[in-house]
Write a protein that holds these residues in place. Structure first.
Motif, PDB file in Angstrom:
ATOM      1  N   ARG A   2     -35.786 -20.015  79.571  1.00  0.00           N
ATOM      2  CA  ARG A   2     -36.052 -21.017  80.372  1.00  0.00           C
ATOM      3  C   ARG A   2     -35.480 -22.674  79.828  1.00  0.00           C
ATOM      4  O   ARG A   2     -35.974 -22.821  78.639  1.00  0.00           O
ATOM      5  CB  ARG A   2     -37.783 -21.146  80.501  1.00  0.00           C
ATOM      6  N   ALA A   3     -35.299 -23.363  80.754  1.00  0.00           N
ATOM      7  CA  ALA A   3     -34.497 -24.619  80.278  1.00  0.00           C
ATOM      8  C   ALA A   3     -34.450 -25.533  81.568  1.00  0.00           C
ATOM      9  O   ALA A   3     -34.922 -25.117  82.557  1.00  0.00           O
ATOM     10  CB  ALA A   3     -33.327 -24.355  79.986  1.00  0.00           C
ATOM     11  N   THR A   4     -34.535 -26.786  81.411  1.00  0.00           N
ATOM     12  CA  THR A   4     -34.535 -27.891  82.205  1.00  0.00           C
ATOM     13  C   THR A   4     -33.419 -28.255  82.810  1.00  0.00           C
ATOM     14  O   THR A   4     -32.473 -28.227  82.154  1.00  0.00           O
ATOM     15  CB  THR A   4     -35.314 -29.323  81.427  1.00  0.00           C
ATOM     16  N   VAL A   5     -33.450 -28.114  84.167  1.00  0.00           N
ATOM     17  CA  VAL A   5     -32.039 -28.213  85.036  1.00  0.00           C
ATOM     18  C   VAL A   5     -32.202 -29.411  86.126  1.00  0.00           C
ATOM     19  O   VAL A   5     -33.339 -29.511  86.689  1.00  0.00           O
ATOM     20  CB  VAL A   5     -31.486 -27.165  85.450  1.00  0.00           C
ATOM     21  N   MET A   6     -31.321 -30.515  86.056  1.00  0.00           N
ATOM     22  CA  MET A   6     -31.537 -31.600  87.049  1.00  0.00           C
ATOM     23  C   MET A   6     -30.464 -31.155  88.143  1.00  0.00           C
ATOM     24  O   MET A   6     -29.317 -31.028  87.946  1.00  0.00           O
ATOM     25  CB  MET A   6     -31.166 -32.935  86.400  1.00  0.00           C
ATOM     26  N   ARG A  13     -36.038 -29.351  87.543  1.00  0.00           N
ATOM     27  CA  ARG A  13     -36.747 -27.812  87.594  1.00  0.00           C
ATOM     28  C   ARG A  13     -36.546 -27.205  86.364  1.00  0.00           C
ATOM     29  O   ARG A  13     -35.560 -27.211  85.517  1.00  0.00           O
ATOM     30  CB  ARG A  13     -36.106 -27.056  88.746  1.00  0.00           C
ATOM     31  N   ILE A  14     -37.233 -26.134  86.096  1.00  0.00           N
ATOM     32  CA  ILE A  14     -37.475 -25.215  85.003  1.00  0.00           C
ATOM     33  C   ILE A  14     -37.017 -23.865  85.440  1.00  0.00           C
ATOM     34  O   ILE A  14     -37.441 -23.393  86.626  1.00  0.00           O
ATOM     35  CB  ILE A  14     -38.821 -25.213  84.396  1.00  0.00           C
ATOM     36  N   VAL A  31     -34.351 -22.395  67.577  1.00  0.00           N
ATOM     37  CA  VAL A  31     -35.517 -22.243  68.713  1.00  0.00           C
ATOM     38  C   VAL A  31     -35.941 -23.710  68.536  1.00  0.00           C
ATOM     39  O   VAL A  31     -36.470 -24.170  67.609  1.00  0.00           O
ATOM     40  CB  VAL A  31     -36.381 -21.089  68.088  1.00  0.00           C
ATOM     41  N   VAL A  32     -36.436 -24.126  69.897  1.00  0.00           N
ATOM     42  CA  VAL A  32     -36.758 -25.598  70.019  1.00  0.00           C
ATOM     43  C   VAL A  32     -38.512 -25.463  69.794  1.00  0.00           C
ATOM     44  O   VAL A  32     -38.944 -24.677  70.254  1.00  0.00           O
ATOM     45  CB  VAL A  32     -36.684 -26.428  71.438  1.00  0.00           C
ATOM     46  N   THR A  33     -38.784 -26.291  68.769  1.00  0.00           N
ATOM     47  CA  THR A  33     -40.404 -26.366  68.921  1.00  0.00           C
ATOM     48  C   THR A  33     -40.883 -27.795  69.685  1.00  0.00           C
ATOM     49  O   THR A  33     -41.965 -27.766  70.082  1.00  0.00           O
ATOM     50  CB  THR A  33     -40.974 -26.563  67.482  1.00  0.00           C
ATOM     51  N   VAL A 114     -22.510 -26.273  76.339  1.00  0.00           N
ATOM     52  CA  VAL A 114     -23.519 -26.331  75.277  1.00  0.00           C
ATOM     53  C   VAL A 114     -24.768 -26.638  75.909  1.00  0.00           C
ATOM     54  O   VAL A 114     -25.230 -27.296  76.850  1.00  0.00           O
ATOM     55  CB  VAL A 114     -23.154 -27.794  74.396  1.00  0.00           C
ATOM     56  N   ASP A 115     -25.884 -25.820  75.300  1.00  0.00           N
ATOM     57  CA  ASP A 115     -27.406 -26.139  76.009  1.00  0.00           C
ATOM     58  C   ASP A 115     -27.873 -27.535  75.890  1.00  0.00           C
ATOM     59  O   ASP A 115     -27.457 -28.429  74.898  1.00  0.00           O
ATOM     60  CB  ASP A 115     -28.304 -25.142  75.020  1.00  0.00           C
ATOM     61  N   GLY A 116     -28.869 -27.869  76.844  1.00  0.00           N
ATOM     62  CA  GLY A 116     -29.567 -29.000  76.622  1.00  0.00           C
ATOM     63  C   GLY A 116     -30.741 -28.808  75.558  1.00  0.00           C
ATOM     64  O   GLY A 116     -31.160 -27.737  75.337  1.00  0.00           O
ATOM     65  N   GLY A 117     -31.262 -30.034  75.155  1.00  0.00           N
ATOM     66  CA  GLY A 117     -32.613 -29.693  74.277  1.00  0.00           C
ATOM     67  C   GLY A 117     -33.795 -29.516  74.890  1.00  0.00           C
ATOM     68  O   GLY A 117     -34.680 -29.024  74.360  1.00  0.00           O
ATOM     69  N   GLN A 118     -33.702 -29.745  76.383  1.00  0.00           N
ATOM     70  CA  GLN A 118     -35.240 -29.516  77.045  1.00  0.00           C
ATOM     71  C   GLN A 118     -35.313 -28.183  77.320  1.00  0.00           C
ATOM     72  O   GLN A 118     -35.477 -27.821  78.603  1.00  0.00           O
ATOM     73  CB  GLN A 118     -35.608 -30.507  78.074  1.00  0.00           C
ATOM     74  N   GLY A 119     -35.173 -27.064  76.461  1.00  0.00           N
ATOM     75  CA  GLY A 119     -35.052 -25.754  76.709  1.00  0.00           C
ATOM     76  C   GLY A 119     -35.634 -24.994  75.575  1.00  0.00           C
ATOM     77  O   GLY A 119     -35.857 -25.389  74.358  1.00  0.00           O
TER      78      GLY A 119
END
Ligand SMILES: [Zn+2]
Length: 344
Positions: A2-6, A13-14, A31-33, A114-119
Motif C-alpha cells: 500500500r502506498a500514497t498516490v496523487m 488515494r491509498i 520498510v517505512v516506520t 523509485v518509490d515514494g516515502g508515503q508507503g
C-alpha cells in the motif's frame, strides 16, 4: 503493497502498488516506520492536473533496512535509517562539495520507478550515499525529530546557513510553517541573539517562541517591513530566512535585510523573478539559498537531536495511519495541522 498516490488536485488515494524490491546492486530495501506530509506536497495537491496513472508521493521517511544489494557497504539489514528528501551517491563531484542535491546520480522519490516515502516500503537507490543510520530503536521518543532531518529541519538549517546567521546577529524568519519553525531552531542553534518571526497563527507563534523566537510580527506586506525596521533601530536584520517562496514573502524578506545582510531562500519559488534588485544592490545584500542539501547536514544535526538539544519533531501536530493520509493532506491544506506524521 500500500502506498500514497496523487491523481490530481485534491485527489490523494491509498492504492495497491507493486511491492518495493531490490533492482540495482547499490539499492537498499527499507520498510517505512514513519513518514511525513510536506508543505511542498501541497503544491501538487492544489494544482496537479488529473492523471490516470497518478504520482507516488512522499519524500520524508524513516525505517528499517530489510535487505541490501551486493554493492552496499554502509547499511545492513536491521539498521534504522533516515533518508534525505533526495537520493544521492555521496561520491560524485557535487556530493564531495556537500551539494548532494546536484548529485550526478541522484534523483527524487516517487519518480522514474523509485518509490515514494508515503508507503509501506521503499527501494532506496544509491543506499550508501543516501541513508544515514540512526542509533535508536524504531519506538524511540525522538523518532519525530529524527524524521525532520529528512527535510524540514535540514531545510531550516540551510536557510540559517545561507543567511549567515551567527553569534550576536539578529535574524528574521519569514513563514510560520514547519520549515519556518525549524528555521527558528536553526537560527538559535547558530547563535542568533534576536530572532524575529514573521507569521500569524497563534499556535505556531507559541511554538516559535518555545523554539527561541524573541519577537513576532503578525502584520504582512509593507506594514511587516515597517515593524521589522522599527524593531531594529531602522536598519533591518542581518539574516533573513525566507521559508515560504511566494512573491509577497520574498518581497518582504528582501526588504528587511539590513545593509550587508543576507537572505537565505528555501521556500520553493512560485515566481520566476526576484524582487528588490535595486535595494539589495545598493545595500550589498547577499541573496542565497536554494534547495537544501539535506544529506550534507544530517550528521551535523543528528547529535543535537539525539542529545535533546533541539526538538524539531514538535512541528508535528497530527498523527495518522496510512489510511488517514488523504485526510492528512486536507488538514494541512486547510491549515488545521502544521505538519502531519504518518505512523505505520
Ligand atoms: Zn553525488
Amino acid at each position: 503493497m500500500r502506498a500514497t498516490v496523487m491523481f490530481g488536485a485534491g485527489d490523494v488515494r491509498i492504492e495497491t502498488v507493486p511491492d518495493a524490491r531490490l533492482i540495482e546492486p547499490t539499492d537498499a530495501l527499507v520498510v517505512v516506520t514513519r513518514a511525513a506530509i510536506c508543505g511542498s506536497d501541497l503544491w501538487p495537491y492544489k494544482t496537479m492536473e488529473h492523471n490516470e496513472t497518478g504520482r507516488r508521493m512522499g519524500h520524508e521517511f524513516i525505517g528499517v533496512v530489510e535487505a541490501v544489494g551486493t554493492d552496499v557497504r554502509t547499511v545492513k539489514a536491521g539498521d534504522v535509517v533516515v533518508a534525505p528528501f533526495l537520493y544521492s551517491d555521496g561520491t560524485c563531484l557535487f556530493c564531495r562539495e556537500r551539494l548532494h542535491t546536484s548529485c550526478s546520480h541522484g534523483g527524487r522519490w516517487g519518480w522514474n520507478g523509485v518509490d515514494g516515502g508515503q508507503g509501506v516500503a521503499v527501494r532506496v537507490p544509491q543506499a550508501d550515499g543516501t541513508l544515514v543510520v540512526v542509533p535508536v530503536g524504531t519506538d524511540d521518543a525522538r523518532m519525530p525529530s529524527l524524521l525532520t532531518l529528512s527535510d524540514v529541519m535540514a531545510t531550516g538549517h540551510h536557510a540559517a546557513v545561507a543567511s549567515k546567521v551567527g553569534p550576536g546577529k539578529t535574524a528574521a524568519v519569514v513563514g510560520d510553517g514547519a520549515v519556518g519553525l525549524c528555521g527558528v531552531i536553526a537560527a538559535r542553534r547558530l547563535g542568533a541573539e534576536r530572532i524575529i518571526l514573521l507569521g500569524g497563527r497563534p499556535n505556531r507563534i507559541a511554538l516559535a517562541r518555545e523554539f527561541g523566537a524573541t519577537d513576532v510580527v503578525t502584520e504582512r506586506g509593507a506594514t511587516a517591513v515597517e515593524r521589522v525596521h522599527a524593531l531594529t533601530g531602522g536598519f533591518g536584520v542581518h539574516s533573513v530566512l525566507e521559508c515560504v517562496g511566494l512573491g509577497q514573502s520574498t518581497l518582504t524578506a528582501l526588504s528587511i535585510a539590513r545593509p550587508g545582510g543576507a537572505v537565505g531562500r528555501v521556500g520553493l519559488p512560485q515566481e520566476e523573478s526576484i524582487p528588490q534588485a535595486l535595494l539589495t544592490f545598493f545595500n550589498n545584500v547577499t541573496v542565497g539559498g536554494g534547495v537544501a542539501p539535506a544529506r550534507a547536514y544530517i550528521e551535523e544535526l543528528l547529535p543535537d537531536v539525539l542529545e535533546g538539544r533541539i526538538e524539531p519533531g514538535r512541528v508535528f501536530d497530527r498523527v495518522v495511519r496510512l489510511d488517514g493520509v488523504p485526510d492528512g493532506y486536507r488538514a494541512m491544506n486547510d491549515r488545521e495541522a502544521i505538519k502531519v506524521l504518518i505512523e505505520f
